[in-house]
Enzyme design. Structure first.
Site, short mmCIF file in Angstrom:
data_model
loop_
_atom_site.label_atom_id
_atom_site.label_comp_id
_atom_site.label_asym_id
_atom_site.label_seq_id
_atom_site.Cartn_x
_atom_site.Cartn_y
_atom_site.Cartn_z
N ALA A 58 -63.28 -14.76 -46.95
CA ALA A 58 -64.47 -15.68 -47.31
C ALA A 58 -65.52 -15.61 -46.47
O ALA A 58 -65.58 -15.02 -45.92
CB ALA A 58 -63.42 -17.61 -46.81
N THR A 99 -60.10 -24.70 -50.13
CA THR A 99 -60.35 -25.44 -49.07
C THR A 99 -60.11 -26.86 -48.81
O THR A 99 -60.38 -27.08 -51.17
CB THR A 99 -61.85 -25.20 -49.20
N ASP A 100 -60.55 -27.73 -48.49
CA ASP A 100 -60.33 -29.18 -48.68
C ASP A 100 -61.95 -29.66 -49.49
O ASP A 100 -62.28 -30.51 -50.06
CB ASP A 100 -60.36 -30.22 -47.40
N TYR A 123 -70.71 -23.94 -51.56
CA TYR A 123 -69.26 -23.17 -51.26
C TYR A 123 -67.86 -23.66 -52.05
O TYR A 123 -66.95 -23.18 -52.28
CB TYR A 123 -69.28 -23.40 -49.48
N LYS A 127 -65.04 -21.69 -53.90
CA LYS A 127 -63.63 -21.46 -53.56
C LYS A 127 -62.57 -21.76 -54.43
O LYS A 127 -62.08 -21.34 -55.22
CB LYS A 127 -63.34 -22.03 -52.86
N1 LIG Z 1 -62.94 -22.08 -41.37
C1 LIG Z 1 -62.65 -23.61 -41.81
O1 LIG Z 1 -62.30 -24.04 -41.02
C2 LIG Z 1 -62.00 -23.47 -43.38
C3 LIG Z 1 -61.80 -24.23 -43.34
C4 LIG Z 1 -60.68 -24.52 -44.69
C5 LIG Z 1 -60.50 -23.15 -45.71
N2 LIG Z 1 -60.27 -22.43 -44.59
C6 LIG Z 1 -60.34 -20.89 -45.27
O2 LIG Z 1 -59.59 -20.39 -44.43
C7 LIG Z 1 -59.31 -19.10 -45.13
C8 LIG Z 1 -59.71 -18.02 -43.66
O3 LIG Z 1 -60.98 -18.80 -43.06
P1 LIG Z 1 -60.53 -18.72 -41.20
O4 LIG Z 1 -61.35 -19.62 -40.61
O5 LIG Z 1 -59.99 -17.05 -40.86
O6 LIG Z 1 -62.24 -16.81 -41.59
P2 LIG Z 1 -62.75 -15.95 -40.43
O7 LIG Z 1 -62.69 -16.57 -38.96
O8 LIG Z 1 -64.13 -15.79 -40.90
O9 LIG Z 1 -62.09 -15.26 -41.24
C9 LIG Z 1 -62.33 -14.16 -42.46
C10 LIG Z 1 -61.47 -12.42 -42.12
O10 LIG Z 1 -62.56 -12.43 -43.79
C11 LIG Z 1 -63.00 -11.22 -43.76
N3 LIG Z 1 -64.57 -10.62 -44.53
C12 LIG Z 1 -65.02 -12.07 -44.51
N4 LIG Z 1 -65.73 -11.08 -46.33
C13 LIG Z 1 -65.05 -10.09 -46.19
C14 LIG Z 1 -65.11 -8.77 -47.78
N5 LIG Z 1 -65.80 -8.81 -48.44
N6 LIG Z 1 -64.01 -8.32 -47.29
C15 LIG Z 1 -63.07 -8.10 -46.85
N7 LIG Z 1 -62.51 -8.84 -45.56
C16 LIG Z 1 -63.96 -9.72 -45.81
C17 LIG Z 1 -63.80 -11.33 -42.13
O11 LIG Z 1 -64.56 -10.27 -41.29
P3 LIG Z 1 -66.30 -10.00 -41.11
O12 LIG Z 1 -66.44 -11.57 -40.10
O13 LIG Z 1 -66.35 -9.54 -39.81
O14 LIG Z 1 -66.95 -10.14 -42.49
C18 LIG Z 1 -63.13 -12.18 -41.13
O15 LIG Z 1 -62.15 -11.21 -40.46
C19 LIG Z 1 -60.87 -18.82 -45.10
O16 LIG Z 1 -59.92 -18.32 -47.59
C20 LIG Z 1 -61.70 -20.12 -46.13
O17 LIG Z 1 -62.34 -20.20 -46.54
C21 LIG Z 1 -61.22 -22.12 -43.75
#
Ligand SMILES: NC(=O)c1ccc[n+]([C@@H]2O[C@H](COP(=O)([O-])OP(=O)(O)OC[C@H]3O[C@@H](n4cnc5c(N)ncnc54)[C@H](OP(=O)(O)O)[C@@H]3O)[C@@H](O)[C@H]2O)c1
Length: 287
Positions: A58, A99-100, A123, A127
Site C-alpha cells: 500500500a 482501511t477504516d 488515501y 483504497k
Molecule cells: N498501517 C496502518 O495503520 C493501516 C491501517 C489500516 C489499513 N492498513 C492497510 O493494511 C495493509 C498493510 O499495512 P502495513 O502497516 O503492514 O504496511 P507496511 O508495513 O508499510 O507494509 C507494506 C509493504 O508493501 C510494500 N510495498 C509498498 N508499495 C509497494 C509496491 N508498489 N509494490 C510492491 N510492494 C510494495 C512495502 O515495501 P516498502 O516499504 O519497501 O515500499 C511494505 O513491505 C495496507 O493495505 C494498508 O493500507 C494499514
C-alpha cells in the site's frame, strides 16, 4: 496451500509470514517487483502458481497522498487491479487489505460492512477504488478493512508505527501532543494475521472488518502505551483542528467485525490486551 505473499517484510506481511509457516509461502518484497507493473505481477503469479495471493502492499502515508495522488492511486487502486486480474487468471483466491479511512466518520456507532463508505481524504478514496476494482474483477477475494496497525516489523525495521513513534518521542523527552477527537481501534498485526489465516481456510469471500475489540482516541492510545510501559511522558491532548494535518481524518472510524461475528469467528482480543502483549514481546528496549 501455496501462498504468494506480497509486502512480506512489512508490518502485517512479517506477521503473516510467521503465522503461515505450515503452508508453502513465497514471500515477495517491493525489491522483487512493483505491484504497479502488471507484466511483472502476471509473470510472477504465472511462475509461482499460488492458490492464494495475499497483498499487503500500500501507499499509506495519509498526508502525502493528498499531494501524491497519482502514486497513491497507482499502488492502492491499479496495483489491486493488477493482482485481481493475475489471481483470476490462475484462479487463486486474493486477500486484499483496506482501511477504516473509507468512512467519513460522522457515525456514533461502529461501522459495519453494510454501511456506505464516503472517504474524506485521497488515501481513503484510493483504497476504496482498490476495494471496488477487486470486487468487480475477481469475486474470489477477501477484502479486509482494518485500523491503526502496529507490529514488530514496524518496530525493528522502519520504526514507523504509532507505538514506536510514541516511545521514541518519550525517550527523547519531547513534548508529545496527540489528538483526542479522533476515535479508532488500534489493531495488532499479529492478531490480524491469525484471523486472516482462519478466514482463508473458508471460502466465505467478500468484505470484512477485522480489528481488535473496543475503541479509544489516539490520545488514549498514547496514554495507554505509556501506562503499560511505566513511562512518565510529557503527553498532552490536542484537537484535529489544532494539529492541522495535511489530510482530514474521520473523527470516528471504529469498525465492527459484524461479518466475523455472524460466522462465529470474531475472537480478536480487546485492543488494550493485544497492546500489552505487543509491548511485553518487544521487551523494555526503547527506540
Ligand atoms: N498501517 C496502518 O495503520 C493501516 C491501517 C489500516 C489499513 N492498513 C492497510 O493494511 C495493509 C498493510 O499495512 P502495513 O502497516 O503492514 O504496511 P507496511 O508495513 O508499510 O507494509 C507494506 C509493504 O508493501 C510494500 N510495498 C509498498 N508499495 C509497494 C509496491 N508498489 N509494490 C510492491 N510492494 C510494495 C512495502 O515495501 P516498502 O516499504 O519497501 O515500499 C511494505 O513491505 C495496507 O493495505 C494498508 O493500507 C494499514
Amino acid at each position: 496451500m501455496k501462498i504468494l505473499l506480497i509486502g512480506a517484510n512489512g508490518q502485517l506481511g512479517s506477521d503473516l509470514l510467521k503465522v503461515s509457516a505450515t503452508h508453502d509461502v513465497v514471500g515477495r518484497t517491493h525489491r522483487d517487483f512493483d505491484v504497479v507493473d502488471f507484466a511483472k505481477v502476471q509473470e510472477e503469479v504465472r511462475r509461482v502458481q499460488p492458490q492464494i495471493i495475499i497483498n499487503t502492499s500500500a501507499f499509506h502515508k495519509v498526508d502525502l497522498c493528498e499531494t501524491e495522488v497519482l502514486p497513491a492511486f497507482e499502488v492502492n487502486a491499479y496495483g489491486a487491479r493488477n493482482l485481481a486480474l493475475a489471481a483470476r487468471e490462475v484462479e487463486a483466491a486474493l486477500v486484499h487489505f483496506s482501511t477504516d479511512y473509507v468512512f467519513e466518520g460522522k457515525s456514533s456507532r461502529p461501522y459495519t460492512e453494510g454501511d456506505p463508505p464516503n472517504p474524506i481524504n485521497a488515501y481513503g478514496v484510493s483504497k476504496l477504488a482498490g476495494e471496488r476494482l477487486v470486487h468487480y474483477l475477481w469475486p474470489k477475494s477477501f477484502v479486509i478493512r482494518t485500523s491503526g496497525l502496529y507490529g514488530h516489523a514496524g518496530s525493528s525495521g522502519k520504526g514507523r508505527n504509532f507505538v514506536e513513534m510514541m516511545l521514541n518521542k518519550a525517550k527523547r523527552g519531547e513534548p508529545i501532543r496527540v489528538v483526542n477527537d479522533q476515535r479508532l481501534t488500534p489493531t495488532s498485526t499479529r492478531e490480524l494475521a491469525r484471523k486472516v489465516m482462519d478466514l482463508i481456510s473458508t471460502q466465505y469471500y467478500g468484505l470484512y472488518h477485522v480489528t481488535s475489540g473496543g475503541e479509544c482516541s489516539w490520545f488514549e492510545f498514547a496514554q495507554t502505551i505509556f501506562e503499560l510501559q511505566g513511562i512518565k511522558a510529557n503527553l498532552s491532548a490536542t484537537t484535529a483542528r489544532e494539529f492541522n494535518a495535511a489530510a482530514q481524518r474521520p473523527p470516528y472510524s471504529v469498525l465492527e467485525n459484524a461479518r466475523l461475528q455472524k460466522l462465529g469467528m470474531d475472537d480478536l482480543q480487546p485492543w488494550r490486551q493485544a497492546l500489552a502483549e505487543y509491548l511485553s514481546a518487544r521487551g523494555g528496549r526503547n527506540g
